[in-house]
Design a protein around this motif. Structure first.
Motif, PDB file in Angstrom:
ATOM      1  N   GLU A 256     -61.883  -9.685  15.961  1.00 39.33           N
ATOM      2  CA  GLU A 256     -60.561  -9.877  16.560  1.00 39.33           C
ATOM      3  C   GLU A 256     -59.465  -9.376  15.636  1.00 39.33           C
ATOM      4  OE1 GLU A 256     -57.437 -11.449  19.053  1.00 39.33           O
ATOM      5  OE2 GLU A 256     -59.551 -11.014  19.449  1.00 39.33           O
ATOM      6  N   HIS A 257     -59.609  -9.629  14.353  1.00 39.85           N
ATOM      7  CA  HIS A 257     -58.592  -9.254  13.367  1.00 39.85           C
ATOM      8  C   HIS A 257     -58.330  -7.742  13.379  1.00 39.85           C
ATOM      9  CE1 HIS A 257     -56.355  -9.935   9.561  1.00 39.85           C
ATOM     10  NE2 HIS A 257     -56.795  -8.743   9.236  1.00 39.85           N
ATOM     11  N   TYR A 258     -59.384  -6.961  13.576  1.00 39.99           N
ATOM     12  CA  TYR A 258     -59.257  -5.503  13.526  1.00 39.99           C
ATOM     13  C   TYR A 258     -59.270  -4.853  14.910  1.00 39.99           C
ATOM     14  CZ  TYR A 258     -60.225  -6.237   8.578  1.00 39.99           C
ATOM     15  OH  TYR A 258     -60.168  -6.670   7.263  1.00 39.99           O
ATOM     16  N   GLY A 259     -59.204  -5.649  15.948  1.00 39.62           N
ATOM     17  CA  GLY A 259     -59.190  -5.086  17.296  1.00 39.62           C
ATOM     18  C   GLY A 259     -60.512  -4.482  17.717  1.00 39.62           C
ATOM     19  N   LEU A 260     -61.619  -5.002  17.197  1.00 36.29           N
ATOM     20  CA  LEU A 260     -62.941  -4.514  17.572  1.00 36.29           C
ATOM     21  C   LEU A 260     -63.434  -5.298  18.789  1.00 36.29           C
ATOM     22  CD1 LEU A 260     -64.516  -4.361  13.998  1.00 36.29           C
ATOM     23  CD2 LEU A 260     -63.445  -2.503  15.278  1.00 36.29           C
ATOM     24  N   THR A 261     -64.003  -4.603  19.754  1.00 36.37           N
ATOM     25  CA  THR A 261     -64.465  -5.223  20.987  1.00 36.37           C
ATOM     26  C   THR A 261     -65.924  -5.649  20.850  1.00 36.37           C
ATOM     27  OG1 THR A 261     -62.958  -3.822  22.255  1.00 36.37           O
ATOM     28  CG2 THR A 261     -64.744  -4.873  23.471  1.00 36.37           C
ATOM     29  N   LEU A 262     -66.223  -6.883  21.217  1.00 37.55           N
ATOM     30  CA  LEU A 262     -67.598  -7.364  21.202  1.00 37.55           C
ATOM     31  C   LEU A 262     -68.353  -6.815  22.411  1.00 37.55           C
ATOM     32  CD1 LEU A 262     -67.075 -11.101  20.189  1.00 37.55           C
ATOM     33  CD2 LEU A 262     -67.577  -9.148  18.712  1.00 37.55           C
ATOM     34  N   ASN A 263     -69.631  -6.597  22.230  1.00 31.93           N
ATOM     35  CA  ASN A 263     -70.477  -6.098  23.316  1.00 31.93           C
ATOM     36  C   ASN A 263     -71.032  -7.272  24.116  1.00 31.93           C
ATOM     37  OD1 ASN A 263     -72.230  -4.760  24.999  1.00 31.93           O
ATOM     38  ND2 ASN A 263     -73.768  -4.364  23.413  1.00 31.93           N
ATOM     39  N   PRO A 264     -70.534  -7.498  25.329  1.00 29.99           N
ATOM     40  CA  PRO A 264     -70.989  -8.665  26.111  1.00 29.99           C
ATOM     41  C   PRO A 264     -72.387  -8.494  26.676  1.00 29.99           C
ATOM     42  CG  PRO A 264     -69.511  -7.343  27.419  1.00 29.99           C
ATOM     43  CD  PRO A 264     -69.525  -6.718  26.047  1.00 29.99           C
ATOM     44  N   TRP A 265     -72.963  -7.295  26.560  1.00 33.16           N
ATOM     45  CA  TRP A 265     -74.307  -7.043  27.078  1.00 33.16           C
ATOM     46  C   TRP A 265     -75.362  -7.138  25.977  1.00 33.16           C
ATOM     47  CZ3 TRP A 265     -70.054  -3.931  28.253  1.00 33.16           C
ATOM     48  CH2 TRP A 265     -69.523  -4.148  29.530  1.00 33.16           C
ATOM     49  N   ALA A 266     -74.956  -7.617  24.805  1.00 31.77           N
ATOM     50  CA  ALA A 266     -75.915  -7.814  23.720  1.00 31.77           C
ATOM     51  C   ALA A 266     -76.872  -8.946  24.074  1.00 31.77           C
ATOM     52  CB  ALA A 266     -75.170  -8.130  22.425  1.00 31.77           C
ATOM     53  N   SER A 267     -78.012  -8.957  23.420  1.00 28.43           N
ATOM     54  CA  SER A 267     -78.982 -10.033  23.634  1.00 28.43           C
ATOM     55  C   SER A 267     -78.368 -11.369  23.235  1.00 28.43           C
ATOM     56  CB  SER A 267     -80.237  -9.772  22.815  1.00 28.43           C
ATOM     57  OG  SER A 267     -80.823  -8.529  23.171  1.00 28.43           O
TER      58      SER A 267
END
Length: 470
Positions: free
Chosen positions: A96-107
């Motif tokens: 969040e701090h660096y504006g990186l998007t999490l992958n919601p399709w990860a295991s």
């Protein structure tokens, strides 16, 4: 109270505050992970998607240990708050701090970044770093990442590696000579392509002795991929053909020799096919239909000649019109930044099949983009200088300086939720300054696109409502 007691109480209060911050952050990231599902979920079995999320086309930017240590670079209170979180929440906080998007399709239970591929060497950037943003907190592959703090991330990664006695990566070295971005959510990507192309012969052989042309650094807003299906050309001035080879230019690091680049051609053919499947999100709020119908009429009278018509998919039109620079009036630096030599390099070489695919070496201006999903793709203009559609329609009200204050869409003005300022606060770190967009800076102008002055206020209100329906 004695001095020692007073000091002890201050220490206890400070620790309590740190834990309160940590608890708040933990609940915030838990809520984010439990939010509504992602927009535009990709076809999981599409080969282009699988390749993009599994193949490493560049060297790793950082390993997991370096990523986990990034809070070392933060102010004391934020660092302490991060250290007080469980590892999973701390990693989400770092993202969040660096504006990186999490992958919601990860295991389940796996920490994965949408814009990176995790390898044995570390995290490797892919196209989704810039083109995998979020819409009201929900990941949206193909949407420009308008929060990506690439320069700050790279500076902190480099500093962390130095403290850990680790070798720097290509981006760690690149920031010694060029800015990666000056405003978060945009990037100097055009110049990345110019530099990488300068070191290649037309057949893609590496020649590091070739000179780099004079560079005009400037930030660009990443356009949404859901426009690709309607377009035949790439980039703001439309100079490049829309081919998988053109998409490959950002992989041209010297470490990737000619044989490697040519060997990836089928991979990028599949990636481009997947990019064409990305669809714009539908507006999920209420729409005043009678007002939108009046907006449709005003739009078709004043805007459609450049941006096309919408409605029945079989009847839609898109002219892909290039508007001359002196007519559009938006910031000219992007247009001027590509030298004639670079355009000719594209035309003469492998990227365009040695001229079989048309390359426009003398473009006239900027391409008016399609407006599908325009409500979701703020900020606006090629440099991301205008925060809302209301500001696009009201040139005289465009803010000189603005800063995003929320992930929520401004449902009244349609775009980013922002505060406007006359000046950036003083005594601020360079990392914090990058969250402010200053339109007075070179390449950052919010001027131009004054065609909207032909609309009266009622028509502007109606057009704004109509744009929600696209």
């Amino acid at each position: 109270m004695c001095a020692a007691c007073s000091k002890d109480w201050r220490t206890k209060i400070a620790r309590a505050l740190v834990w309160i911050v940590a608890i708040v952050l933990a609940s915030r990231f838990a809520a984010a992970s439990d939010s509504a599902g992602p927009f535009g979920a990709p076809e999981p079995d599409h080969p282009g998607w699988r390749i993009l999320k599994s193949r490493a086309f560049l060297p790793a930017d950082f390993d997991q240990a370096t990523f986990d240590q990034l809070p070392w670079n933060w102010p004391e209170a934020e660092r302490a708050a991060a250290e007080g979180l469980p590892l999973a929440e701390r990693r989400r906080m770092i993202a969040e701090h660096y504006g990186l998007t999490l992958n919601p399709w990860a295991s389940a239970g796996e920490f994965d970044l949408l814009g990176y591929v995790k390898t044995d060497s570390g995290w490797v950037m892919n196209c989704l770093a810039c083109h995998g943003g979020t819409l009201e907190g929900s990941p949206s592959p193909g949407l420009g990442n308008n929060r990506y703090a690439l320069q700050t991330l790279t500076e902190d990664v480099r500093r962390t590696k130095l403290l850990s006695l680790k070798r720097p990566s290509h981006l760690d070295m690149a920031i010694l000579k060029l800015p990666l971005n000056t405003t978060n959510g945009t990037s100097n990507s055009v110049i990345f392509g110019v530099i990488l192309g300068a070191k290649r012969l037309p057949d893609m052989s590496v020649d590091t002795s070739r000179p780099v042309p004079k560079l005009a650094h400037h930030d660009m807003d990443a356009p949404p991929w859901w426009h690709l299906a309607k377009k035949q050309r790439l980039y703001a001035d439309g100079f490049s053909p829309k081919t998988h080879r053109a998409v490959m230019q950002f992989m041209l690091l010297p470490e990737n020799d000619r044989e490697t680049i040519l060997g990836w051609e089928e991979d990028f053919r599949q990636i481009l096919k997947w990019m064409h499947t990305v669809q714009p999100p539908r507006y999920d709020g209420p729409v005043d239909q009678p007002l939108a119908q009046r907006g449709l009429a005003a739009f078709n009278d004043h805007c459609a000649r450049c941006h096309g018509t919408y409605g029945d998919v079989n009847e839609e039109t898109y002219p892909e019109k290039v508007v001359p620079l002196n007519e559009i009036g938006t910031d000219p630096v992007r247009f001027q930044a590509l030298s004639a030599e670079h355009r000719q390099w594209m035309k003469d070489g492998w990227m365009s099949r040695f001229g079989e695919d048309h390359v426009e070496t003398k473009p006239a201006g900027y391409v008016a983009p399609p407006l599908d999903g325009v409500w979701a793709s703020a900020p606006y203009f090629h440099n991301g200088s205008v925060p809302t559609l209301w500001h696009v329609l009201h040139p005289e009200e465009r803010p000189r300086i603005w800063r995003r204050t929320s992930d929520s869409v401004d449902r009244e003005r349609m775009g980013l939720t922002v505060e406007t300022l006359e000046a950036i606060p003083e005594q601020m770190s360079s990392a914090d300054r990058r969250w402010y967009f200053d339109t007075s800076k070179p390449s950052k102008s919010a001027a131009g696109h004054l065609f909207v002055d032909d609309l009266n206020e009622d028509e502007k209100r109606a057009v704004l409502e109509y744009l929600k329906t696209l």
